[in-house]
Enzyme design. Structure first.
Site, PDB file in Angstrom:
ATOM      1  N   ASP A 102       6.376  43.006 -40.181  1.00 29.06           N
ATOM      2  CA  ASP A 102       5.396  41.631 -40.122  1.00 29.06           C
ATOM      3  C   ASP A 102       6.452  40.558 -40.503  1.00 29.06           C
ATOM      4  OD1 ASP A 102       3.133  40.130 -40.034  1.00 29.06           O
ATOM      5  OD2 ASP A 102       2.222  41.401 -41.655  1.00 29.06           O
TER       6      ASP A 102
ATOM      7  N   ASP B  11      -4.733  36.938 -37.480  1.00 29.34           N
ATOM      8  CA  ASP B  11      -5.338  38.145 -38.051  1.00 29.34           C
ATOM      9  C   ASP B  11      -6.948  38.038 -38.027  1.00 29.34           C
ATOM     10  OD1 ASP B  11      -3.108  38.188 -39.235  1.00 29.34           O
ATOM     11  OD2 ASP B  11      -3.794  38.812 -41.189  1.00 29.34           O
TER      12      ASP B  11
END
Ligand code: 9PG
Length: 786
Positions: free
Chosen positions: A442, A502
């Site tokens: 990430d 997200d």
């Protein structure tokens, strides 16, 4: 030879083409023109290739500059895309200047042309290179970019820098999407005004008036940040690669990335062709078979996750394996001592990594771990011990990659061999020593931020790829999920890719300060959903798409049931990865069913039919073809904050339409269809099947595809008046086959079927066969004249 390979030769220079397009060169002028052969549109006339040089020359060199001696060559060629012809245009300047070359590839069978430019340093001195503009269209007069109608009819679909960058099409009246550097875009944004766009790697221009489309996209992104810039007010297009002022020693050459220009047909087809070509060039890793599934801790527990939360869900999964046959159980952010300190686990995980991975294995699942391997926080031991490992600003201070976790975070300098060794060792430890089978890497954009690296000859994109290559060496063939990851530059190095912002247990980002311009990329279900639709074409061409997690819970969430269903519909129809992120022990049965309805993921991908319309696409169509019949599953999405009616066109002929969410049979429809009163943020999942005039299945409620996986065969034997179905078990065990019975026939009691199966006529006239699907099942419904 030269002449035979040309499509023609005008007075002014060579012409190459195929049945789709034509490239005409004007040697005296140093320009080239490209147009669709059949319609003449799009037309890019009098284009040039341009190089910006830095100190000491500080000049712009163009193939169209006066004083060049120009020549061309054509040869037969063949590469991974097919066979065709390569036209080389060279511009040789007066002594003391470097040479420019443009390579134009026209394939026999493709509606696109490839362009690549090259700078040769023939000056005898080092040169600093600012940028390579492979393609620049004429900036004035009649030669400007033509699509057929006024720019007010144009829409531009633009790729974004990384996973979380919002992607959609924009009209000439709109401002570009705001891609805040360093996270969402490669450069600090500039205020450009409406109609001026800078797309990362790929832009697709569509003219709603003429129907013409022009796709410009780089199919290699190994070395340079590359953009497609469109100015709808000036009607100019430029495809540009950043050379970052790098030094080109005397005698050496520098090439641009390869640019694809596709001038043909439907926008969605062009995007798919582009994805195919990018995947071929970059050696995409696309795991075969059904997309990866799993459970992830982040969207329920966030940073507060504890070993106990994790184990509780793991135990539940082990006890309900039939209902949730997931591949991976993945721990997300929250275990580490600090950003950068991945091998020190905090007190919330008393047993540490190897023990946790073993628990997951022993429970019968593969194990996954999140890391942000290219970042170091200012407080981390990593930064304290290796302050020289981070990308710096010109003034020597560390460059800020991002502020998160209430900390300043820096990006690792992947031009340093010792950093690459550290990354490789870290991932070998995570996988081989600790035993994890999957890594979610990430915030990896941090390796590509602008700044000073220890090796000044390594570009941002090269440093980024070296970092990902080091991860790959460490993990071997295990699954790598890229997140916060650059698009093109990740191809070939990741197996899965987060393709949107997200998701969140809220529809819209809640407390945005007024005027916040990157609202589109903040964690919110709405934002995640947008990219699930708009980046459909990358799935299985570049990697497996990860549309982000499915949240179905009714506790610790602000999502309504309609919103949850919309999330499930988009993820399910996308065919992408399916990761759940709820406290599974707290889910009521009806919510659990929404997870099993998406399992296993379907192997094909829906397409957003109105991608080049306004706003977020409302139509997401999955086309299913089976030997026993073809049907469509159409997701209809209401993005508005209030109830709305939505319409879609139907294929020619009469069709049965059934909506899975409302359990409503909409009857036989022709031409088009309107679904009335879709709730705010709600959706319909329509099964659309051609009417056969005989008894036929109109839906099956075991899977989101309404038969795509569970129906193996279905046919009606007219002579014996029998509908025969072969079904195979999927994950959801209880459900119905819904059958339309034409007038003049009525059913007899079930002759063949599993024990407990029942037949019932619904008020809407459909015949519902309710059954439990636990093993391969044959179902025979006998009809008789009514
Ligand atoms: C863990 C999370 C989850 C999630 C990732 C990523 O501030 N930001 O812009 C920001 C963007 C994304 C983000 C966090 C912060 O989420 O996408 O799945 O792993 O990190 O921290």
């Amino acid at each position: 030879m030269k002449d035979e390979l040309l499509s023609g030769r005008s007075r002014r220079g060579p012409v190459v083409g195929n049945r789709y397009l034509e490239v005409r060169c004007d040697l005296p002028a140093g320009t080239f023109s490209i147009a669709n052969r059949a319609t003449g549109l799009p037309s890019l006339a009098r284009c040039s290739s341009v190089v910006e040089l830095g100190e000491p020359l500080s000049l712009t060199l163009s193939t169209a500059d006066a004083g060049f001696r120009r020549d061309f060559d054509v040869e037969q060629m063949r590469d991974e895309h097919g066979s065709g012809r390569l036209l080389t245009l060279s511009a040789v300047p007066a002594a003391g200047h470097p040479e420019l070359r443009l390579f134009v590839t026209v394939y026999d069978e493709h509606p696109f042309v490839l362009l690549q430019s090259e700078l040769s340093n023939t000056t005898g001195r080092p040169l600093s290179v600012g940028s390579l503009a492979v393609l620049r269209t004429a900036s004035s007069g009649r030669a400007r970019l033509r699509m057929g109608s006024r720019a007010s009819r144009w829409r531009f679909y633009r790729q974004g820098w990384q996973s979380w960058s919002p992607v959609r099409s924009l009209s000439a009246r709109e401002e570009d999407l705001f891609a805040v550097a360093t996270v969402l875009g490669p450069y600090p944004p500039t205020q450009q005004g409406p109609g001026r766009f800078a797309a990362e790697e790929l832009g697709l221009l569509h003219d709603a008036g003429s129907g013409a489309s022009l796709l410009a996209g780089f199919i290699t992104v190994r070395d340079r940040v590359s953009q497609v810039r469109l100015d709808t007010t000036e009607r100019t297009l430029e495809a540009w690669c950043d050379a970052e002022g790098m030094e080109l020693p005397p005698g050496e050459r520098l090439r641009s990335e390869k640019l694809m220009l596709d001038l043909e047909g439907l926008p969605l087809d062009a995007l798919e062709r582009y994805g195919d070509a990018l995947g071929r060039e970059m050696g995409a890793r696309v795991p075969a078979g059904q997309a990866t599934t799993g459970w992830c801790s982040w969207y329920r527990y966030f940073l507060g996750v504890t070993e106990e939360d994790f184990l509780k869900n793991l135990r539940f999964l082990a006890q309900h394996r039939e209902e949730f046959p997931l591949d991976y159980v993945q721990l997300d952010d929250g275990y580490q001592a600090d950003i950068g300190d991945w091998t020190s686990w905090n007190e919330k995980f008393p047993h540490g990594p190897a023990w946790l991975a073993r628990q997951i294995r022993d429970a019968g699942f593969k194990s996954g771990l999140w890391l942000a391997p290219f970042m170091a926080s200012s407080t981390s031991a990593l930064y304290r011990d290796h302050p020289d490992w981070v990308v710096r600003r010109r003034d020597g201070r560390p460059a800020l990659a991002m502020r998160n976790w209430e900390k300043d975070c820096y990006g690792l300098d992947c031009s340093r061999p010792e950093v690459l060794r550290w990354i490789e060792d870290l991932f070998r430890r995570v996988t081989e020593d600790w035993g994890f089978d999957y890594v979610k890497v990430d915030f990896v954009f941090a390796a590509a931020i602008q700044g000073v690296r220890s090796d000044p000859q390594v570009t941002r994109v090269q440093a980024y790829r070296r970092g990902l290559e080091a991860i790959r060496r460490g993990v071997g063939e295990r699954f790598v999920l890229g997140c916060g990851a650059l698009m093109g530059p990740s191809v070939g190095l990741v197996d899965g890719m987060r393709i949107g912002p997200d998701v969140a247990p809220t529809w819209r980002y809640p407390d945005a300060p007024p005027g916040l311009r990157f609202l589109d990329s903040m964690p919110a279900a709405e934002n995640s959903l947008r990219n699930t639709l708009t980046r459909f074409w990358t799935h299985r061409r570049l990697w497996l798409n990860d549309p982000d997690c499915l949240l179905v819970r009714d506790e610790a969430t602000a999502l309504t049931l309609d919103e949850v269903r919309t999330l499930a519909a988009a993820i399910g129809l996308s065919g992408g990865m399916m990761l759940s992120s709820d406290d599974l022990t707290a889910l009521p049965a009806d919510r659990r069913e929404l997870i099993s309805l998406l399992l296993p993921p379907f192997e094909e991908t829906a397409r957003p039919l109105d991608l080049l319309g306004g706003g977020t696409p409302r139509l997401f169509e999955l086309s299913i073809g089976r030997p026993f019949g073809n049907w469509w599953v159409v997701g209809l999405f209401n993005w508005r904050d209030r109830r709305a009616s939505l319409s879609c066109a139907l294929p020619p002929g009469r069709h049965h339409v059934y909506d899975l969410w409302s359990d409503r049979y909409l009857g036989v429809r022709e031409g088009s269809l309107t679904v009335d009163g879709l709730p705010a943020h709600g959706s319909a999942v329509l099964a659309v099947r051609p009417d056969t005039g005989m008894p036929q299945v109109v839906s099956s409620t075991f899977h989101i595809t309404q038969g795509g996986i569970e129906i193996e065969d279905a046919h009606y034997d007219d002579r014996r008046r029998r509908l025969e179905l072969s079904l195979r078990p999927v994950v959801k065990k209880e459900g119905s086959a819904l059958i339309h019975v034409p007038p003049g026939l009525r059913e007899r009691p079930l002759t063949e079927g599993p024990p407990g199966a029942s037949l019932r006529r619904r008020p809407d006239g459909l015949l519902a066969v309710r059954l439990a699907l636990r093993r391969p099942t044959r179902l025979v419904v006998q009809f008789e004249p009514a």
